[in-house]
Motif scaffolding. Structure first.
Motif, short mmCIF file in Angstrom:
data_model
loop_
_atom_site.label_atom_id
_atom_site.label_comp_id
_atom_site.label_asym_id
_atom_site.label_seq_id
_atom_site.Cartn_x
_atom_site.Cartn_y
_atom_site.Cartn_z
N ILE A 1 0.88 -1.24 -0.07
CA ILE A 1 -0.13 0.03 -0.10
C ILE A 1 0.78 1.34 0.01
CG2 ILE A 1 -1.69 1.29 1.35
CD1 ILE A 1 -3.05 -1.31 2.06
N VAL A 2 2.01 1.11 0.62
CA VAL A 2 2.99 2.45 0.84
C VAL A 2 3.67 2.63 -0.66
CG1 VAL A 2 5.00 3.06 1.85
CG2 VAL A 2 3.49 2.20 3.13
N ALA A 3 3.68 1.59 -1.42
CA ALA A 3 4.28 1.67 -2.57
C ALA A 3 3.46 2.08 -3.59
CB ALA A 3 4.91 0.46 -3.06
N VAL A 4 2.26 1.59 -3.64
CA VAL A 4 0.93 1.99 -4.33
C VAL A 4 0.71 3.78 -4.15
CG1 VAL A 4 -1.39 1.95 -4.90
CG2 VAL A 4 -0.23 -0.26 -4.72
N ILE A 5 0.79 4.15 -2.89
CA ILE A 5 0.45 5.57 -2.58
C ILE A 5 1.64 6.40 -3.13
CG2 ILE A 5 0.54 7.16 -0.65
CD1 ILE A 5 -0.75 5.19 1.19
N ALA A 6 2.78 5.98 -3.03
CA ALA A 6 4.32 6.57 -3.35
C ALA A 6 4.20 6.96 -4.83
CB ALA A 6 5.45 5.99 -3.06
N SER A 7 3.54 5.63 -5.74
CA SER A 7 3.39 5.73 -7.05
C SER A 7 2.52 6.69 -7.42
CB SER A 7 3.21 4.56 -7.67
OG SER A 7 4.07 3.46 -7.09
#
Length: 119
Positions: free
Chosen positions: A11-17
């Motif tokens: 989820i952190v990676a999706v938010i960052a992307s």
């Protein structure tokens, strides 16, 4: 527990992307065009890396810490992305970069709090 860590990092990676795309699109639209794929190929992986590392710093801390870290994140990303060109982009688009950084930090902090940030 492993699933929780995996889900949280995903989820952190999706938010960052997503926020990297939003920020770069806002910068490009201000100049009258859309973001370029070549730029996004650099910015998205860098944003994921920066936010996965920063998520280790803000987990288990108050949400306001996420906002503070988000405020500083564009400068870290600017230093890491093709120096000094990346930092120049941040400085010339300061309002957009800081705004997107703060929102990203807030969202990441909320996710970490929701999925048990203290592991």
């Amino acid at each position: 527990m492993l699933m929780s860590i995996t889900v949280r990092l995903l989820i952190v990676a999706v938010i960052a992307s997503a926020m990297a795309v939003v920020g770069m699109e806002m910068i490009a639209l201000r100049d009258g065009h859309h973001g370029e794929f070549g730029t996004l190929k650099i910015v998205i992986p860098l944003s994921i890396f920066v936010w996965l590392v920063l998520s280790l710093l803000i987990r288990g801390r108050p949400i306001l810490v996420g906002v503070y870290v988000g405020f500083l994140s564009p400068f870290l990303g600017g230093v890491l992305a093709i120096p000094p060109f990346g930092l120049l982009i941040v400085l010339t688009n300061l309002g957009i970069c800081i705004g997107v950084g703060i929102v990203t930090g807030l969202l990441v902090a909320i996710v970490l709090r929701q999925w048990g940030g203290a592991t």
